[in-house]
Design a protein around this motif. Structure first.
Motif, PDB file in Angstrom:
ATOM      1  N   ALA A  91       0.835  -1.207   0.000  1.00  0.00           N
ATOM      2  CA  ALA A  91       0.000   0.000   0.000  1.00  0.00           C
ATOM      3  C   ALA A  91       0.871   1.258   0.000  1.00  0.00           C
ATOM      4  O   ALA A  91       0.579   2.228  -0.707  1.00  0.00           O
ATOM      5  CB  ALA A  91      -0.936  -0.012   1.209  1.00  0.00           C
ATOM      6  N   VAL A  92       1.967   1.230   0.759  1.00  0.00           N
ATOM      7  CA  VAL A  92       2.864   2.388   0.785  1.00  0.00           C
ATOM      8  C   VAL A  92       3.497   2.608  -0.599  1.00  0.00           C
ATOM      9  O   VAL A  92       3.553   3.734  -1.102  1.00  0.00           O
ATOM     10  CB  VAL A  92       3.959   2.208   1.865  1.00  0.00           C
ATOM     11  N   PHE A  93       3.940   1.516  -1.243  1.00  0.00           N
ATOM     12  CA  PHE A  93       4.562   1.685  -2.565  1.00  0.00           C
ATOM     13  C   PHE A  93       3.536   2.115  -3.614  1.00  0.00           C
ATOM     14  O   PHE A  93       3.856   2.879  -4.528  1.00  0.00           O
ATOM     15  CB  PHE A  93       5.296   0.414  -2.981  1.00  0.00           C
ATOM     16  N   PRO A 100       5.876  11.152  -6.938  1.00  0.00           N
ATOM     17  CA  PRO A 100       7.345  11.118  -7.123  1.00  0.00           C
ATOM     18  C   PRO A 100       8.101  11.942  -6.084  1.00  0.00           C
ATOM     19  O   PRO A 100       9.241  11.611  -5.744  1.00  0.00           O
ATOM     20  CB  PRO A 100       7.536  11.698  -8.533  1.00  0.00           C
ATOM     21  N   ASP A 101       7.456  12.994  -5.565  1.00  0.00           N
ATOM     22  CA  ASP A 101       8.126  13.840  -4.566  1.00  0.00           C
ATOM     23  C   ASP A 101       8.380  13.065  -3.264  1.00  0.00           C
ATOM     24  O   ASP A 101       9.216  13.461  -2.461  1.00  0.00           O
ATOM     25  CB  ASP A 101       7.290  15.090  -4.275  1.00  0.00           C
ATOM     26  N   TRP A 102       7.671  11.983  -3.046  1.00  0.00           N
ATOM     27  CA  TRP A 102       7.861  11.176  -1.835  1.00  0.00           C
ATOM     28  C   TRP A 102       8.828  10.003  -2.057  1.00  0.00           C
ATOM     29  O   TRP A 102       9.169   9.282  -1.119  1.00  0.00           O
ATOM     30  CB  TRP A 102       6.504  10.623  -1.335  1.00  0.00           C
ATOM     31  N   GLN A 103       9.286   9.811  -3.294  1.00  0.00           N
ATOM     32  CA  GLN A 103      10.104   8.621  -3.583  1.00  0.00           C
ATOM     33  C   GLN A 103      11.524   8.725  -3.035  1.00  0.00           C
ATOM     34  O   GLN A 103      12.233   7.723  -2.949  1.00  0.00           O
ATOM     35  CB  GLN A 103      10.106   8.318  -5.087  1.00  0.00           C
ATOM     36  N   ALA A 104      11.951   9.938  -2.692  1.00  0.00           N
ATOM     37  CA  ALA A 104      13.299  10.099  -2.133  1.00  0.00           C
ATOM     38  C   ALA A 104      13.312  10.024  -0.606  1.00  0.00           C
ATOM     39  O   ALA A 104      14.376  10.094   0.023  1.00  0.00           O
ATOM     40  CB  ALA A 104      13.910  11.420  -2.607  1.00  0.00           C
ATOM     41  N   LEU A 105      12.143   9.886  -0.003  1.00  0.00           N
ATOM     42  CA  LEU A 105      12.076   9.781   1.466  1.00  0.00           C
ATOM     43  C   LEU A 105      12.850   8.562   1.957  1.00  0.00           C
ATOM     44  O   LEU A 105      13.026   7.579   1.225  1.00  0.00           O
ATOM     45  CB  LEU A 105      10.618   9.656   1.916  1.00  0.00           C
ATOM     46  N   ASP A 106      13.269   8.630   3.219  1.00  0.00           N
ATOM     47  CA  ASP A 106      13.948   7.494   3.859  1.00  0.00           C
ATOM     48  C   ASP A 106      12.874   6.478   4.266  1.00  0.00           C
ATOM     49  O   ASP A 106      12.245   6.621   5.316  1.00  0.00           O
ATOM     50  CB  ASP A 106      14.722   8.017   5.079  1.00  0.00           C
TER      51      ASP A 106
ATOM     52  N   VAL B 233       9.253   1.297  -8.253  1.00  0.00           N
ATOM     53  CA  VAL B 233       8.822   2.633  -7.853  1.00  0.00           C
ATOM     54  C   VAL B 233      10.009   3.241  -7.120  1.00  0.00           C
ATOM     55  O   VAL B 233      10.444   2.739  -6.084  1.00  0.00           O
ATOM     56  CB  VAL B 233       7.532   2.595  -6.990  1.00  0.00           C
ATOM     57  N   GLY B 234      10.563   4.312  -7.717  1.00  0.00           N
ATOM     58  CA  GLY B 234      11.799   4.871  -7.173  1.00  0.00           C
ATOM     59  C   GLY B 234      12.858   3.785  -7.117  1.00  0.00           C
ATOM     60  O   GLY B 234      13.056   3.040  -8.070  1.00  0.00           O
ATOM     61  N   ARG B 235      13.534   3.630  -5.968  1.00  0.00           N
ATOM     62  CA  ARG B 235      14.587   2.622  -5.843  1.00  0.00           C
ATOM     63  C   ARG B 235      14.032   1.264  -5.419  1.00  0.00           C
ATOM     64  O   ARG B 235      14.783   0.331  -5.184  1.00  0.00           O
ATOM     65  CB  ARG B 235      15.648   3.100  -4.849  1.00  0.00           C
ATOM     66  N   PHE B 236      12.727   1.156  -5.282  1.00  0.00           N
ATOM     67  CA  PHE B 236      12.101  -0.080  -4.806  1.00  0.00           C
ATOM     68  C   PHE B 236      11.466  -0.892  -5.935  1.00  0.00           C
ATOM     69  O   PHE B 236      11.285  -0.398  -7.043  1.00  0.00           O
ATOM     70  CB  PHE B 236      11.031   0.249  -3.763  1.00  0.00           C
TER      71      PHE B 236
END
Lengths: 248, 248
Positions: A91-93, A100-106, B233-236
């Motif tokens: 669900a998170v993915f 896309p702005d959230w894809q760099a989050l840790d 999705v991103g690096r995942f």
């Protein structure tokens, strides 16, 4: 201050099965989100906000968790079992895909003991050879696809771990599953019904297919269907590692 | 004094993934048995005898462990990952099958984080939908059966977690696996090669099938083959929970 999001597995119920890794991030968290009974497993403390939410709100919960992390929070989304097996990680993915702005989050996924491993351990080792893991809920996929996968697994003689076999809103799916088994397997094929494993309500039974009934399963039950080689030894059930000369 | 035997999973490598339950029985044990590198993860102490043994001695080790427990020892057999997934639990039950006098012993299986869960968590959630778990080693079963199961899983569009893809003594099996994938899957099908996950030697790569090579896997690698819906999705990498209207 930079926030982070961990999607963490609490295991099947017993605190003795929560990994130290998960324990540590819960101790650092500012926010914990999840389905009501899973959040109830996290002790309240100063500096921690608990965000319990109802079932079937997975995408809203994922979005809220990512927003909190983006705002600098130390956020843990809790699942029971393992977060990557029919649980919150997907669900998170899914939400990240549209943002896309959230894809760099840790963002990290922290594994947990998923129900089938706990159930198998209690029963013996029914998943000791090749097996399939199927979600029998048709909330997010057509029943025809579930049946196709079930038949594929049975045709190749793999054991099968069945999640979400039956709920009040889906009373018929597991009856269909048993019908498919009766069509394709011998009557002494072993089934393990493992309910609420490692909790005070744990209940485990192993029966041959001929004695299996749909009402032996509910939404807290994990059902393991043995392969043709799965057998009993004393009070245990296991699937031998060797297959000698048996193949189509 | 009555002895007991626990068959315990140490998880994939990191001490932060060893469950408190396993930590506790190791603290009480008089004897720990297992494959050399797994026993090396247990700290020596007074009152504890470590019994490391070589690979491929599973049945001898199981017999020795049961004999020690029958003699009153507090015995732990350690596996990496989960003891019920291609590991020592089955070997213990195989030995118990031939020794009814040992079937009343206090034997418990303690689950652990198996490699596929740790690998999937590092990659994202590639096992977030229905999947199969296959042991690609043909030491104990014919290659034809492995191929049959592989094709069944692919035919029903399940993701696949592949254990023991390749070793020095079995250099060709994984090449065959890749050939089957090339026959049946699109070239952009995603594969995750997860080596020694959660150890200092961890190495994770995700490539499309067109770029996959057999030498990307060794005996410490877990390979996840995505389903047709698995995507980045991103690096995942993850497999969505929903399948809409797609079924044969």
């Amino acid at each position: 201050m930079s926030g982070w999001l961990c999607i963490a597995g609490l295991g099947p119920g017993s605190e003795a099965l929560v990994t130290p890794e998960v324990r540590d991030v819960l101790a650092e968290a500012t926010d914990v989100l999840g389905y009501i009974p899973y959040v109830a497993r996290v002790a309240p403390r100063s500096g921690l906000t608990l965000h319990p939410s109802d079932n079937r709100q997975e995408l809203d919960r994922a979005r809220a968790a990512l927003a909190l992390a983006a705002a600098g929070g130390r956020v843990v989304v809790v699942s029971s079992g393992d977060p990557g097996v029919f649980a919150m990680a997907c669900a998170v993915f899914e939400v990240m895909e549209g943002r896309p702005d959230w894809q760099a989050l840790d963002v990290r996924v922290l594994p947990g003991i998923t129900a089938m491993l706990a159930a198998a351990a209690r029963a013996g080792a029914p998943l000791g050879h090749d097996f399939c893991t199927l979600n029998l809920s048709d909330n997010l996929k057509p029943w025809a696809l579930i049946e196709k996968r079930l038949r594929a697994a049975l045709g190749a003689d793999m054991a099968i771990a069945c999640y979400n076999p039956r709920s009040a809103s889906r009373p018929h799916g597991f009856e269909h599953t048993l019908q498919v088994l009766r069509e394709t397997c011998e009557p002494d094929r072993l089934l393990v019904f493992a309910r609420a494993v490692t909790t005070p309500n744990e209940h485990l039974v192993c029966v041959p297919l001929a004695e299996a009934r749909a009402d032996m399963a509910d939404m807290r039950t994990l059902v393991i269907v043995g392969s043709s080689t799965t057998r009993r030894v004393g009070r245990f059930v296991y699937t031998p590692r060797s297959v000698v000369g048996e193949c189509a």
